[in-house]
Design a protein around this motif. Sequence first.
Motif, PDB file in Angstrom:
ATOM      1  N   VAL A 143       0.836  -1.198   0.000  1.00  0.00           N
ATOM      2  CA  VAL A 143       0.000   0.000   0.000  1.00  0.00           C
ATOM      3  C   VAL A 143       0.873   1.251   0.000  1.00  0.00           C
ATOM      4  O   VAL A 143       0.567   2.235  -0.691  1.00  0.00           O
ATOM      5  CB  VAL A 143      -0.955  -0.001   1.203  1.00  0.00           C
ATOM      6  CG1 VAL A 143      -1.827   1.263   1.198  1.00  0.00           C
ATOM      7  CG2 VAL A 143      -1.843  -1.239   1.198  1.00  0.00           C
ATOM      8  N   ALA A 144       1.963   1.213   0.761  1.00  0.00           N
ATOM      9  CA  ALA A 144       2.868   2.365   0.806  1.00  0.00           C
ATOM     10  C   ALA A 144       3.428   2.681  -0.571  1.00  0.00           C
ATOM     11  O   ALA A 144       3.554   3.857  -0.951  1.00  0.00           O
ATOM     12  CB  ALA A 144       4.001   2.111   1.790  1.00  0.00           C
ATOM     13  N   SER A 145       3.739   1.646  -1.354  1.00  0.00           N
ATOM     14  CA  SER A 145       4.263   1.880  -2.705  1.00  0.00           C
ATOM     15  C   SER A 145       3.204   2.534  -3.592  1.00  0.00           C
ATOM     16  O   SER A 145       3.525   3.386  -4.426  1.00  0.00           O
ATOM     17  CB  SER A 145       4.739   0.558  -3.327  1.00  0.00           C
ATOM     18  OG  SER A 145       3.657  -0.336  -3.546  1.00  0.00           O
ATOM     19  N   MET A 146       1.926   2.154  -3.396  1.00  0.00           N
ATOM     20  CA  MET A 146       0.836   2.789  -4.139  1.00  0.00           C
ATOM     21  C   MET A 146       0.718   4.265  -3.761  1.00  0.00           C
ATOM     22  O   MET A 146       0.510   5.129  -4.617  1.00  0.00           O
ATOM     23  CB  MET A 146      -0.487   2.082  -3.846  1.00  0.00           C
ATOM     24  CG  MET A 146      -0.569   0.662  -4.321  1.00  0.00           C
ATOM     25  SD  MET A 146      -2.154  -0.078  -3.799  1.00  0.00           S
ATOM     26  CE  MET A 146      -1.916  -1.797  -4.322  1.00  0.00           C
ATOM     27  N   ILE A 147       0.853   4.535  -2.460  1.00  0.00           N
ATOM     28  CA  ILE A 147       0.769   5.922  -1.984  1.00  0.00           C
ATOM     29  C   ILE A 147       1.900   6.749  -2.579  1.00  0.00           C
ATOM     30  O   ILE A 147       1.682   7.875  -3.062  1.00  0.00           O
ATOM     31  CB  ILE A 147       0.809   5.960  -0.442  1.00  0.00           C
ATOM     32  CG1 ILE A 147      -0.462   5.349   0.150  1.00  0.00           C
ATOM     33  CG2 ILE A 147       0.998   7.403   0.042  1.00  0.00           C
ATOM     34  CD1 ILE A 147      -0.419   5.192   1.650  1.00  0.00           C
ATOM     35  N   ILE A 148       3.112   6.214  -2.557  1.00  0.00           N
ATOM     36  CA  ILE A 148       4.256   6.937  -3.068  1.00  0.00           C
ATOM     37  C   ILE A 148       4.092   7.212  -4.570  1.00  0.00           C
ATOM     38  O   ILE A 148       4.326   8.334  -5.040  1.00  0.00           O
ATOM     39  CB  ILE A 148       5.561   6.143  -2.800  1.00  0.00           C
ATOM     40  CG1 ILE A 148       5.819   6.099  -1.285  1.00  0.00           C
ATOM     41  CG2 ILE A 148       6.739   6.765  -3.535  1.00  0.00           C
ATOM     42  CD1 ILE A 148       6.913   5.120  -0.886  1.00  0.00           C
TER      43      ILE A 148
END
Length: 223
Positions: free
Chosen positions: A211-216
């Motif tokens: 999810v963090a990679s999607m946010i970034i």
Amino acid sequence: MSDAFLQLSPLHRLVLAYAKAADRSRYTLIFLLDSRLAEVIRSTSETLIGQMRLTWWRDILTKPIADRPAGEPLVALINAVEQHGDDLEPLLDLVEGWAMLLDDFPWDDRQFDQYATKRGEGVFRFVLGADRELTEDQKMAAQAWALWDFARHCTDKLMREEAFSRCNRLFNAVSSVRFDRSGRPLSIFCNLAQRDVKTGRLTADLYRPKVASMIIWHGVTGC
């Protein structure tokens, strides 16, 4: 500001990184106040006590700066943001939205609509600027986000399912959710909510590598 930043959750810190420098104080305030009001609801077992605690925050937001108590970091941040020239009026809607959580379950249409409008639009209007009128798509996205966040944290199965269903309907009615650069953090949250709508299930943990990679990616590209 640095002390306030340290009070943010890891997820909010990550999202805040994609706010314009001039907007970060407003985003920090809305993240912290929203979390504080959520804690009021979580820790309240008697409706009257909860109402009194929320009334305290309403009073803070409407009092002159000189009359507000010293020593509370969140109040100090409210003072700083107001002194910068930002309108606190949408934050009163945020408090009213959270006050709906003191109502008994299940909710009727009016209660769901009032919660979604007050909390969702209160958040969006504050960070985008109270003097700017939200578009119809932004209003629906704001309400859908509030219902999505409600569903993620609600322990009542029927209420959770109903809130997520209403979130689905609102996002499906949105033709296009567009924000300028000042709304990038809002766009990130809308993107996360829409991903859950597409998969038909709520993401349990938003602070994990995938999810963090999607946010970034969305934070950098807007895609």
